[in-house]
Design an enzyme around this catalytic site. Sequence first.
Site, short mmCIF file in Angstrom:
data_model
loop_
_atom_site.label_atom_id
_atom_site.label_comp_id
_atom_site.label_asym_id
_atom_site.label_seq_id
_atom_site.Cartn_x
_atom_site.Cartn_y
_atom_site.Cartn_z
N ALA A 64 80.30 -5.45 12.41
CA ALA A 64 79.84 -5.34 11.22
C ALA A 64 79.06 -6.10 10.36
O ALA A 64 78.91 -7.49 10.90
CB ALA A 64 81.33 -5.15 10.46
N GLY A 110 82.63 -5.03 15.59
CA GLY A 110 82.28 -3.66 15.19
C GLY A 110 81.21 -3.23 16.26
O GLY A 110 81.24 -1.85 16.53
N GLU A 113 83.46 -2.31 19.33
CA GLU A 113 84.38 -1.21 18.90
C GLU A 113 83.27 0.19 19.09
O GLU A 113 83.93 1.20 19.07
CB GLU A 113 84.83 -1.16 17.37
CG GLU A 113 85.76 -2.51 17.41
CD GLU A 113 86.27 -3.06 15.94
OE1 GLU A 113 85.33 -3.53 15.16
OE2 GLU A 113 87.22 -2.85 15.80
N GLU A 133 86.73 -11.31 15.48
CA GLU A 133 87.11 -11.11 13.95
C GLU A 133 87.97 -12.26 13.67
O GLU A 133 88.08 -12.52 12.41
CB GLU A 133 87.73 -9.67 13.84
CG GLU A 133 86.86 -8.52 13.69
CD GLU A 133 86.49 -8.02 15.23
OE1 GLU A 133 86.62 -8.45 16.01
OE2 GLU A 133 86.02 -6.97 15.10
N1 CAA Z 1 76.44 -9.53 10.34
C1 CAA Z 1 75.31 -9.98 9.63
N2 CAA Z 1 74.45 -10.82 10.24
C2 CAA Z 1 74.61 -11.07 11.48
C3 CAA Z 1 75.51 -10.77 12.32
C4 CAA Z 1 76.60 -9.89 11.58
N3 CAA Z 1 77.67 -9.41 12.17
N4 CAA Z 1 75.53 -11.36 13.49
C5 CAA Z 1 74.29 -11.76 13.49
N5 CAA Z 1 73.74 -11.83 12.33
C6 CAA Z 1 72.46 -12.39 11.78
C7 CAA Z 1 72.38 -13.92 11.51
O1 CAA Z 1 73.07 -14.05 10.14
C8 CAA Z 1 71.17 -14.39 11.70
O2 CAA Z 1 70.55 -14.14 10.60
P1 CAA Z 1 69.42 -15.06 9.77
O3 CAA Z 1 68.69 -15.39 10.67
O4 CAA Z 1 69.15 -14.31 8.54
O5 CAA Z 1 70.41 -16.29 9.34
C9 CAA Z 1 70.51 -13.48 12.66
O6 CAA Z 1 71.43 -12.16 12.84
C10 CAA Z 1 70.72 -14.04 14.28
O7 CAA Z 1 71.90 -14.50 14.41
P2 CAA Z 1 72.08 -16.12 14.83
O8 CAA Z 1 71.36 -16.80 14.47
O9 CAA Z 1 73.48 -16.46 14.54
O10 CAA Z 1 71.84 -15.77 16.50
P3 CAA Z 1 72.51 -16.71 17.57
O11 CAA Z 1 71.83 -16.26 18.83
O12 CAA Z 1 72.53 -18.30 17.42
O13 CAA Z 1 73.98 -16.25 17.73
C11 CAA Z 1 75.77 -14.71 17.81
C12 CAA Z 1 74.39 -14.88 18.09
C13 CAA Z 1 76.77 -15.50 18.67
C14 CAA Z 1 75.80 -13.19 17.99
C15 CAA Z 1 76.05 -14.99 16.30
O14 CAA Z 1 75.20 -14.17 15.58
C16 CAA Z 1 77.32 -14.53 15.73
O15 CAA Z 1 78.47 -15.11 16.09
N6 CAA Z 1 77.40 -13.41 15.12
C17 CAA Z 1 78.47 -12.74 14.40
C18 CAA Z 1 79.52 -11.94 15.66
C19 CAA Z 1 80.93 -11.59 14.76
O16 CAA Z 1 81.45 -12.48 14.30
N7 CAA Z 1 80.92 -10.36 14.82
C20 CAA Z 1 81.99 -9.49 14.29
C21 CAA Z 1 81.75 -9.19 12.77
S1 CAA Z 1 83.26 -8.66 11.71
C22 CAA Z 1 83.68 -7.16 12.14
O17 CAA Z 1 82.85 -6.56 13.15
C23 CAA Z 1 84.68 -6.41 11.49
C24 CAA Z 1 85.22 -5.22 11.96
O18 CAA Z 1 85.78 -5.11 12.86
C25 CAA Z 1 85.15 -4.01 11.04
#
Ligand code: CAA
Length: 258
Positions: A64, A110, A113, A133
């Site tokens: 998400a 998500g 999911e 999460e």
């Molecule tokens: N939401 C919004 N933006 C996201 C994102 C997310 N879930 N995942 C990545 N991005 C964005 C980053 O903010 C970044 O944007 P900027 O360049 O503007 O800063 C861009 O995508 C590239 O990401 P990274 O620089 O972090 O890339 P990386 O290669 O260093 O890392 C990653 C990759 C490990 C996937 C890391 O991006 C990450 O940990 N992302 C989040 C994963 C996460 O926690 N997902 C769960 C979300 S909560 C959810 O899903 C709730 C639910 O069940 C309803």
Amino acid sequence: MNNLLEDTENGVQIITINRPKQLNALNEETIEELHIAFSKAAENAAVKVIVLTGSGEKSFVAGADIKELAGLNVEQGKQLAAKGHETLFDFVENLRKPVIAAINGFALGGGLELAMACHLRVASDNARMGLPETTLGLIPGYGGTQRLAQLIGKGRAFELIFTAKMIDASDALRYGLVNHVVGQAELLSKCMNLAQSILKNSPVALGFAIDAINSGFMDDVNGYDVEISSFGECFGTQDFKEGTSAFIEKRKANFPGS
Ligand code: CAA
């Protein structure tokens, strides 16, 4: 559509989530667009199988959109999850056409999911999957606590959610989280081959099979009763007449899908 690419090839609708700069994270608009795209594919008789993937080589869907989640309160959090379940995750799972997730990279939160709501999952060998999460002070809210346990068992689901660790494609295959793993260059062709071997079969029967299998995971429905009733319903279809006639006449069936 601002966030999706769509393409239809030989009865297969390919839907690509196209926010590569955000690693295809699911913002509200993308979820709405996915609902529209899946609804249209469900209604289009020319579409027999749907393949869902992410654009770029790095990510299927990284979850998400955390930037949208950050400002929500308790009631808004509940509404977000409920709306997501209804319009996308349950909607995809209950679609009466097979949906294949082509997991081309990160499938996190998500994103995993969404892949788990699809009927089949094929991963490329660079894919990494997890439900991170709890690192955000959340739990999975788009069906992950239920579908992960259904697919890989409760013990492994607890471990993945507690530790928030990602697993690679080979562990995902070993756990039964994905059906197949291939090199990234082969991912779409593997999904298309899988789709071709599905779409020669009766669309009506495939729809009934989806209903019957899903009903076994519902609390208020007896899956065996649904199977019995759906099995019976098949006998009233043109597809059944065509399938049995083709067998007896030693030819390939050409199912009308009715
Ligand atoms: N939401 C919004 N933006 C996201 C994102 C997310 N879930 N995942 C990545 N991005 C964005 C980053 O903010 C970044 O944007 P900027 O360049 O503007 O800063 C861009 O995508 C590239 O990401 P990274 O620089 O972090 O890339 P990386 O290669 O260093 O890392 C990653 C990759 C490990 C996937 C890391 O991006 C990450 O940990 N992302 C989040 C994963 C996460 O926690 N997902 C769960 C979300 S909560 C959810 O899903 C709730 C639910 O069940 C309803």
